[in-house]
Every structure is written in C-alpha cells, then in structure tokens.
Scaffold this motif. Structure first.
Motif, PDB file in Angstrom:
ATOM      1  N   CYS A 217       0.833  -1.198   0.000  1.00 50.05           N
ATOM      2  CA  CYS A 217       0.000   0.000   0.000  1.00 50.05           C
ATOM      3  C   CYS A 217       0.872   1.255   0.000  1.00 50.05           C
ATOM      4  N   PHE A 218       1.966   1.214   0.745  1.00 49.87           N
ATOM      5  CA  PHE A 218       2.892   2.353   0.784  1.00 49.87           C
ATOM      6  C   PHE A 218       3.492   2.607  -0.597  1.00 49.87           C
ATOM      7  N   VAL A 221       0.767   4.168  -2.823  1.00 49.57           N
ATOM      8  CA  VAL A 221       0.507   5.572  -2.511  1.00 49.57           C
ATOM      9  C   VAL A 221       1.622   6.450  -3.069  1.00 49.57           C
ATOM     10  N   LYS A 222       2.824   5.914  -3.048  1.00 46.88           N
ATOM     11  CA  LYS A 222       3.987   6.675  -3.531  1.00 46.88           C
ATOM     12  C   LYS A 222       3.890   6.988  -5.015  1.00 46.88           C
ATOM     13  N   ASP A 225      -0.544   8.647  -7.449  1.00 47.32           N
ATOM     14  CA  ASP A 225      -0.939  10.003  -7.804  1.00 47.32           C
ATOM     15  C   ASP A 225      -0.287  10.473  -9.105  1.00 47.32           C
ATOM     16  N   HIS A 239      -8.393   1.612  -1.957  1.00 42.27           N
ATOM     17  CA  HIS A 239      -7.990   2.799  -1.197  1.00 42.27           C
ATOM     18  C   HIS A 239      -6.731   2.430  -0.407  1.00 42.27           C
ATOM     19  N   ARG A 241      -4.167   3.973   0.878  1.00 41.10           N
ATOM     20  CA  ARG A 241      -3.781   4.686   2.098  1.00 41.10           C
ATOM     21  C   ARG A 241      -4.603   4.193   3.297  1.00 41.10           C
ATOM     22  N   ASP A 242      -5.906   4.062   3.119  1.00 43.32           N
ATOM     23  CA  ASP A 242      -6.781   3.618   4.207  1.00 43.32           C
ATOM     24  C   ASP A 242      -6.498   2.170   4.593  1.00 43.32           C
ATOM     25  N   GLY A 244      -3.711   0.378   4.078  1.00 46.73           N
ATOM     26  CA  GLY A 244      -2.394   0.252   4.695  1.00 46.73           C
ATOM     27  C   GLY A 244      -2.385   0.742   6.126  1.00 46.73           C
ATOM     28  N   THR A 245      -3.049   1.880   6.374  1.00 40.70           N
ATOM     29  CA  THR A 245      -3.100   2.431   7.727  1.00 40.70           C
ATOM     30  C   THR A 245      -3.816   1.492   8.688  1.00 40.70           C
ATOM     31  N   LEU A 276       1.697   7.406   5.746  1.00 43.10           N
ATOM     32  CA  LEU A 276       0.345   7.176   5.254  1.00 43.10           C
ATOM     33  C   LEU A 276      -0.700   8.028   5.966  1.00 43.10           C
ATOM     34  N   GLN A 277      -0.456   8.328   7.243  1.00 40.60           N
ATOM     35  CA  GLN A 277      -1.470   9.036   8.026  1.00 40.60           C
ATOM     36  C   GLN A 277      -1.501  10.535   7.710  1.00 40.60           C
TER      37      GLN A 277
END
Length: 277
Positions: A217-218, A221-222, A225, A239, A241-242, A244-245, A276-277
């Motif tokens: 997930c990290f 997210v990297k 985008d 999703h 970010r959500d 992974g967090t 992530l947060q």
C-alpha cells in the motif's frame, strides 16, 4: 448425474497426467528438489487411484492432493524466479502463468463440486495458502521492481496493477476464516489468544501478510498520484492509504502487545504509518 461424474473425473485425471509430465520435466533440472519429489510422490498415488478406478465421493480428497501438487511445483518455479531476481524479459509471462496455476484449484473445485463451498472442498488452510502464495509472489515481484526506478518510470501502470492484485490476494487470505467474536460463547483462558482470533490473526503467516499489505500500500501511494489508468474505473481501485493504515495499526498493536519480545519488528511499520497518516 453419472455422466457428470464421469466428465468431472476425466477432467481432473487429464490435469493430473499433464502435471505429471511437467513435474518429470522439471526434475531433469533438479532431481533432488524436495518439493518436486513430494509432488512426484503424490502424483504417483493419484495416477494409481485412477488406474484402479475411483469413486466420485473421493473428489474432495483428490482435489486436495491435486492442489498440493500445484503448490509444490509452483514453489519450485517461484524460487527459480527469485534466485534469478525476476528477469525483466520473461518474468511478466511466468508470473501470470504461476498466478493462473495457483488459481486453478479454486476454479476446479467450484466447477467439479458446485454443490459445496470451495473452502469445504479444499479446506481452510489450503485455500488460505493459495491466496497467500499468489499475494506473496506479487509482493516479492513488486519488492524487486520497486528497486528498479527507471523501469517504474516507464511502467507505472503495470507496477500499480501488480500491487493492486497482490493486495487483493493477501486481503482475501486474511478473510478466509471468519474472525472469532468474543461473545460467541467461546471461553478463552488466554486473553491474548482471544484478541488475536478476534482480529483474524491465526498464525505468523497472517501477521506477515499484514506487513506485506502495508508495504505494498505504501508503494502504491507513492506512485498512484502520478499515474492515471483510464481503463480502470475509479470505484474499482483500492484505497491503498486507508487499507495500509488500518492493517499496519493492527500489526503494530499485536507486535508491541501480546507478541512483544517475540522477534517481530515494528520500526518499518511505524515509519510507513507516519507517511500514510
């Protein structure tokens, strides 16, 4: 009904003999490989079963043995890819073939035993293993690709697709068993065990799966985008970010709680969470 049973038996028998040929070919590369030896021994038993004539009531056991052969053969093939550090020219094709092979037992179980749930036919642990192996394969592949910055620049969409597939497989692995509800009338003498089961953590592999999901997930997210895949609907995307967090929070709580001092490291998980947060 009798015709259906014969047709089912014939389809599975055909696949077993195809696998036997494949296993024999691979053993010419490494005769003493433990996994290929185990696969070969199971295949001999399966072939003997068919030569002697078998009953349809043995279908679940046949599918379980067949699945173990798949797991052993693909493990040997995966190790070759890992040892070769996933060559750029052939890895995409070989990985897709491995994913297809590891999906086939679930598909066959659904087709040959439609009146039963797949997890009842193959067993919970085997079904978990099939999802784990597919997700872990894509994790290892993405871990290698993540270090090839120039490749990612040219293939962001492919990289993100692999991450998404991998996370989906690993999440399915965590969902095979229903987490135990503490108010189900089950009595636990160990509160730590109760909390693990309530969170759906049944083994070390489940914990490792959570860390793999967090890392993937990290990575997603990297890069997500910077890449827009117009062929994929927005609502179908994970999703990252959500997910992974949420997963890494559970991982850290488990490792720094009941599992503290058991060798589980949380530094990487905490670092990822801070981003992530």
């Amino acid at each position: 009904m009798a015709d259906d049973c014969r047709r089912q038996g014939f389809e599975l028998e055909r696949r077993i003999f195809e696998l036997d040929n494949k296993c024999a070919s691979l053993r010419t590369e490494k005769q003493d490989d433990d996994y290929l030896q185990n696969a070969s021994a199971i295949l001999e038993k399966l072939k003997s079963f068919y030569r002697q004539g078998g009953e349809s009531s043995s279908l679940p056991k046949l599918l379980q043995d067949y699945t173990q052969v798949i797991l052993d053969i693909t493990f040997y093939e995966e190790n070759k890819l890992v040892d070769q550090e996933f060559p750029e020219d052939c890895s995409p094709f070989k990985i897709q073939q491995l994913l297809q092979d590891l999906t086939e037992p679930e598909v066959l179980a659904g087709r040959l035993a439609p009146a039963q749930e797949v997890q009842s036919v193959l067993g919970l642990e085997v079904l978990e293993c099939l999802y784990w192996r597919r997700g872990a394969l894509l994790y290892m592949y993405c871990h290698t690709l993540h270090q090839r910055k120039q490749w990612i620049k040219k293939n962001k969409a492919t990289f993100l697709k692999c991450l998404q597939e991998g996370v989906r497989y690993l999440m399915r692995m965590l969902q095979v068993r229903n987490s135990v509800k503490l108010n189900d009338g089950v009595v636990f003498h160990d509160s730590a065990t109760a909390n693990f089961l309530a969170e759906g953590i049944f083994s070390d592999t489940h914990l490792l799966t959570m860390m793999y999901i967090g890392e993937m997930c990290f990575w997603a997210v990297k890069y997500e985008d910077c890449s827009v895949d117009s062929t994929e609907r927005k609502e179908d995307r994970l999703h990252f970010r959500d997910i992974g967090t949420q997963i890494l929070h559970k991982y850290v709580l488990a490792c720094e709680g009941p599992l503290q001092g058991q060798g589980w490291n949380t530094e990487n998980a905490k670092e990822i969470l801070s981003i992530l947060q």
